[in-house]
Motif scaffolding. Structure first.
Motif, mmCIF file in Angstrom:
data_model
loop_
_atom_site.group_PDB
_atom_site.id
_atom_site.type_symbol
_atom_site.label_atom_id
_atom_site.label_comp_id
_atom_site.label_asym_id
_atom_site.label_seq_id
_atom_site.Cartn_x
_atom_site.Cartn_y
_atom_site.Cartn_z
ATOM 1 N N SER A 7 14.414 49.240 89.770
ATOM 2 C CA SER A 7 13.491 48.184 89.368
ATOM 3 C C SER A 7 12.080 48.735 89.279
ATOM 4 N N VAL A 8 11.235 48.032 88.528
ATOM 5 C CA VAL A 8 9.809 48.347 88.452
ATOM 6 C C VAL A 8 9.029 47.048 88.670
ATOM 7 N N THR A 9 7.899 47.161 89.386
ATOM 8 C CA THR A 9 7.095 45.990 89.730
ATOM 9 C C THR A 9 5.657 46.216 89.305
ATOM 10 N N GLY A 40 10.916 51.329 91.894
ATOM 11 C CA GLY A 40 12.072 51.327 92.782
ATOM 12 C C GLY A 40 13.280 51.960 92.142
ATOM 13 N N ALA A 41 13.080 53.066 91.446
ATOM 14 C CA ALA A 41 14.168 53.782 90.770
ATOM 15 C C ALA A 41 13.827 55.261 90.768
ATOM 16 N N PRO A 42 14.864 56.137 90.782
ATOM 17 C CA PRO A 42 14.586 57.577 90.726
ATOM 18 C C PRO A 42 14.066 57.988 89.357
ATOM 19 N N VAL A 43 12.962 58.707 89.353
ATOM 20 C CA VAL A 43 12.353 59.165 88.101
ATOM 21 C C VAL A 43 11.918 60.607 88.276
ATOM 22 N N VAL A 99 0.247 50.061 80.888
ATOM 23 C CA VAL A 99 1.459 50.685 80.343
ATOM 24 C C VAL A 99 1.938 51.758 81.315
ATOM 25 N N LEU A 100 3.181 51.608 81.764
ATOM 26 C CA LEU A 100 3.809 52.574 82.663
ATOM 27 C C LEU A 100 4.711 53.493 81.851
ATOM 28 N N ALA A 101 4.469 54.795 81.933
ATOM 29 C CA ALA A 101 5.302 55.796 81.261
ATOM 30 C C ALA A 101 6.139 56.508 82.321
ATOM 31 N N LEU A 102 7.445 56.548 82.120
ATOM 32 C CA LEU A 102 8.311 57.185 83.105
ATOM 33 C C LEU A 102 9.537 57.774 82.434
ATOM 34 N N THR A 103 10.157 58.708 83.139
ATOM 35 C CA THR A 103 11.412 59.324 82.700
ATOM 36 C C THR A 103 12.454 59.012 83.773
ATOM 37 N N PRO A 104 13.300 58.010 83.552
ATOM 38 C CA PRO A 104 14.221 57.557 84.601
ATOM 39 C C PRO A 104 15.418 58.487 84.750
ATOM 40 N N LEU A 105 15.901 58.591 85.993
ATOM 41 C CA LEU A 105 17.118 59.337 86.288
ATOM 42 C C LEU A 105 18.254 58.424 86.726
ATOM 43 N N THR A 153 8.537 41.554 88.770
ATOM 44 C CA THR A 153 9.519 42.631 88.879
ATOM 45 C C THR A 153 10.611 42.464 87.831
ATOM 46 N N VAL A 154 11.023 43.572 87.224
ATOM 47 C CA VAL A 154 12.140 43.557 86.271
ATOM 48 C C VAL A 154 13.116 44.664 86.650
ATOM 49 N N ASN A 155 14.384 44.454 86.291
ATOM 50 C CA ASN A 155 15.419 45.457 86.538
ATOM 51 C C ASN A 155 15.378 46.532 85.461
ATOM 52 N N LEU A 156 15.647 47.757 85.884
ATOM 53 C CA LEU A 156 15.684 48.901 84.979
ATOM 54 C C LEU A 156 17.096 49.483 85.035
ATOM 55 N N THR A 157 17.844 49.291 83.958
ATOM 56 C CA THR A 157 19.218 49.792 83.880
ATOM 57 C C THR A 157 19.231 51.071 83.050
ATOM 58 N N VAL A 158 19.743 52.153 83.660
ATOM 59 C CA VAL A 158 19.770 53.458 82.996
ATOM 60 C C VAL A 158 21.197 53.763 82.571
ATOM 61 N N VAL A 159 21.373 54.115 81.308
ATOM 62 C CA VAL A 159 22.690 54.451 80.766
ATOM 63 C C VAL A 159 22.643 55.867 80.213
#
Length: 355
Positions: free
Chosen positions: A234-236, A201-204, A224-230, A251-257
């Motif tokens: 969230s990811v589930t 649930g996040a732009p990647v 194992v989920l490999a991703l490049t977030p933009l 589900t956990v929140n994914l915070t991108v900085v």
């Protein structure tokens, strides 16, 4: 069974024909055949006709439809149905070869509270249902429905699954934008192992995952989920049970900085370290004697005479005419004067740099 019933019917017709021919002549056979054919019959599940009251043909002792395979989760209920034609005397339910429930036309015979009975009527047939409560892994196996004084039965198989736990270690995540990262999901205590998938649930810009069982634990698996977030989201992690419409998810929140910029303090520290390195390379240590120093430039040497003797000034090296006293030339801006003194022995020369 149908062939044996037809054989019995044919035998009855032949016997009736013989008896009729002796008493009624040629018309007796036709009368006997008419009487036999007028007998009412009971329709079986396959549509075949069975003479009413004929036990040899299985009337009142036939299973029309046996139980079906069932898959349930540990701790739930399992239900099995057995459809029987009317006229039965005793129904027996067995689990893994052991009779656990019996049913009579008046009431069930219950020997274990985990195995109970229910009954229904449908289309003139009787349906016996066995209910297994609080199903355990040890209950998995063959279930059989049978009738007393009958060699026919209906069987099915009970499969039991266990829903375990699902976890993403570390909980919520903080990651850098446009930097590849991994998210791990672990499932343990499952029988059989579930099918693991991911919902993002996040732009990647890229994502993929791989799941495999734990080598030392047959009831555990890791994905194992490999991703490049933009951007943040969230990811589930989803675990689906095989053969059942049940699933577990976490589900956990994914915070991108954004990547951190170099601060002015860090920049100053870096520059200071560079300047210090260069200074140490070219810095000349002053005020200390250097016994191995030797200069190629012309220098003035004055010998100190012993006490009580007159001082004498040796000739100065160079093309200038000699003169008495010390050389009073002022040093240039690019060099420092150097004076050598012969003390105690002319072989030992001590060089000193004047600051």
């Amino acid at each position: 069974m149908e062939g044996s019933c037809r054989g019995v019917l044919a035998a009855l017709v032949v016997l009736a024909g013989l008896a009729g021919s002796q008493s009624l002549g040629g018309n007796g056979l036709q009368v006997s055949q008419a009487r036999v054919s007028d007998q009412s019959c009971r329709r079986r599940g396959d549509g075949a006709c069975q003479p009413r009251g004929s036990s040899a043909c299985g009337s009142g002792n036939e299973i029309l439809e046996g139980p079906r395979n069932v898959t349930v989760v540990k701790g739930s209920e399992a239900r099995f149905n057995c459809t029987i034609s009317q006229g039965w005397k005793l129904i027996m339910w067995a689990l893994k070869g052991t009779v656990v429930l019996s049913v009579t036309p008046t009431e069930p015979i219950i020997t274990n509270d985990r195995f109970t009975s229910a009954s229904y009527e449908e289309g003139g047939n009787f349906i016996s249902e066995m209910i297994i409560h609080d199903v355990q892994l040890s209950d998995a196996g063959q279930v059989k429905c049978s009738l007393q004084n009958s060699d026919r039965d209906g069987s099915a198989f009970l499969s039991v699954q266990v829903m375990g736990a699902l976890l993403i270690p570390g909980g919520s995540l903080v990651v850098l934008a446009e930097e590849p990262c991994n998210v791990t999901c672990r499932a343990w205590g499952w029988t059989p192992l579930p099918d693991i998938s991911w919902e993002i649930g996040a732009p990647v810009s890229h994502s993929s995952y791989d799941s495999a069982p734990e080598p030392d634990d047959l009831q555990s698996a890791v994905s194992v989920l490999a991703l490049t977030p933009l951007g943040s989201g969230s990811v589930t992690c989803v675990a689906d049970m095989k053969g059942l419409p049940l699933q577990e998810s976490v589900t956990v929140n994914l915070t991108v900085v954004q990547p951190p910029l170099e601060s002015s303090y860090q920049s100053q520290i870096r520059k200071s370290a560079s300047v210090k390195t260069n200074t140490e390379t070219f810095q000349t240590k002053s005020g200390k004697e250097n016994y191995g120093y030797s200069s190629d430039e012309p220098r003035t040497t004055t010998s100190l005479p012993p006490k009580g003797s007159e001082s004498s000034v040796p000739e100065q090296r160079g093309s200038r005419p000699p003169h008495q006293g010390l050389d009073h030339r002022q040093p240039g801006p690019a060099s420092r004067p150097q004076v050598s003194f012969n003390v105690a022995s002319p072989k030992k020369v001590r060089n000193a740099t004047l600051v």
